[in-house]
Motif scaffolding. Structure first.
Motif, PDB file in Angstrom:
ATOM      1  N   SER A 148       0.804  -1.233   0.000  1.00 26.55           N
ATOM      2  CA  SER A 148       0.000   0.000   0.000  1.00 26.55           C
ATOM      3  C   SER A 148       0.832   1.276   0.000  1.00 26.55           C
ATOM      4  O   SER A 148       0.521   2.206  -0.739  1.00 26.55           O
ATOM      5  CB  SER A 148      -0.972   0.001   1.169  1.00 26.55           C
ATOM      6  N   TYR A 173       0.270   5.980  -6.886  1.00 25.15           N
ATOM      7  CA  TYR A 173      -0.681   5.908  -7.998  1.00 25.15           C
ATOM      8  C   TYR A 173      -1.999   6.623  -7.709  1.00 25.15           C
ATOM      9  O   TYR A 173      -2.785   6.847  -8.613  1.00 25.15           O
ATOM     10  CB  TYR A 173      -0.963   4.454  -8.359  1.00 25.15           C
ATOM     11  N   GLY A 174      -2.283   6.917  -6.464  1.00 27.12           N
ATOM     12  CA  GLY A 174      -3.522   7.624  -6.120  1.00 27.12           C
ATOM     13  C   GLY A 174      -4.752   6.761  -6.315  1.00 27.12           C
ATOM     14  O   GLY A 174      -4.801   5.608  -5.881  1.00 27.12           O
ATOM     15  N   LEU A 175      -5.778   7.303  -6.983  1.00 27.64           N
ATOM     16  CA  LEU A 175      -7.023   6.560  -7.181  1.00 27.64           C
ATOM     17  C   LEU A 175      -6.876   5.408  -8.167  1.00 27.64           C
ATOM     18  O   LEU A 175      -7.719   4.521  -8.211  1.00 27.64           O
ATOM     19  CB  LEU A 175      -8.135   7.502  -7.648  1.00 27.64           C
ATOM     20  N   ALA A 176      -5.829   5.399  -8.957  1.00 23.51           N
ATOM     21  CA  ALA A 176      -5.580   4.252  -9.832  1.00 23.51           C
ATOM     22  C   ALA A 176      -5.321   3.001  -9.003  1.00 23.51           C
ATOM     23  O   ALA A 176      -5.498   1.883  -9.488  1.00 23.51           O
ATOM     24  CB  ALA A 176      -4.399   4.531 -10.741  1.00 23.51           C
ATOM     25  N   CYS A 177      -4.920   3.181  -7.761  1.00 26.36           N
ATOM     26  CA  CYS A 177      -4.691   2.059  -6.852  1.00 26.36           C
ATOM     27  C   CYS A 177      -5.973   1.246  -6.648  1.00 26.36           C
ATOM     28  O   CYS A 177      -5.930   0.031  -6.562  1.00 26.36           O
ATOM     29  CB  CYS A 177      -4.167   2.593  -5.532  1.00 26.36           C
ATOM     30  N   VAL A 178      -7.113   1.915  -6.573  1.00 28.56           N
ATOM     31  CA  VAL A 178      -8.397   1.221  -6.424  1.00 28.56           C
ATOM     32  C   VAL A 178      -8.630   0.327  -7.627  1.00 28.56           C
ATOM     33  O   VAL A 178      -9.050  -0.831  -7.504  1.00 28.56           O
ATOM     34  CB  VAL A 178      -9.544   2.238  -6.251  1.00 28.56           C
ATOM     35  N   PHE A 179      -8.359   0.841  -8.804  1.00 22.62           N
ATOM     36  CA  PHE A 179      -8.482   0.058 -10.029  1.00 22.62           C
ATOM     37  C   PHE A 179      -7.553  -1.150  -9.996  1.00 22.62           C
ATOM     38  O   PHE A 179      -7.931  -2.246 -10.417  1.00 22.62           O
ATOM     39  CB  PHE A 179      -8.164   0.954 -11.232  1.00 22.62           C
TER      40      PHE A 179
END
Length: 107
Positions: free
Chosen positions: A45, A51-57
């Motif tokens: 993490s 990566y920011g919100l791309a991490c959720v993806f």
């Protein structure tokens, strides 16, 4: 003295008929969380925070690609054949591969 004040002579966690241990069940939510935690780790993490919100993806795609098909296959096998992973693989492929599947799945 009321009935609740009298100590019970039964050992805890037994049924009233036969003295066998009562069955314990895992809820589907607990099972889903245990399966997800065994596959998806939070260890990377801090690295993925870049990566920011791309991490959720990056967490959702493996869940949809791996966990969903795995759950569908397990549900199909559990409804069609008795037994567990060893029985499914040994009937489908071979007994040594069934043993290997149990060793790999128990990690």
């Amino acid at each position: 003295m009321s009935d609740t004040a009298v100590p019970s002579t039964e050992p805890p966690n037994t049924t009233r008929t036969g003295g066998r241990p009562a069955s314990a069940w895992i809820s589907w939510i607990a099972l889903a969380l245990m399966t997800t935690s065994s596959v998806a780790s939070l260890r990377p993490s801090p690295t993925m925070a870049v990566y920011g919100l791309a991490c959720v993806f990056l967490y959702l795609i493996p869940a949809l690609v791996f966990l969903l098909p795995t759950s569908l296959v397990s549900a199909e096998l559990a409804s069609g054949w008795n037994g567990g992973v060893y029985n499914w693989v040994s009937l489908g492929i071979s007994k040594p591969m069934g043993f290997l599947a149990v060793c790999v799945s128990s990690r």
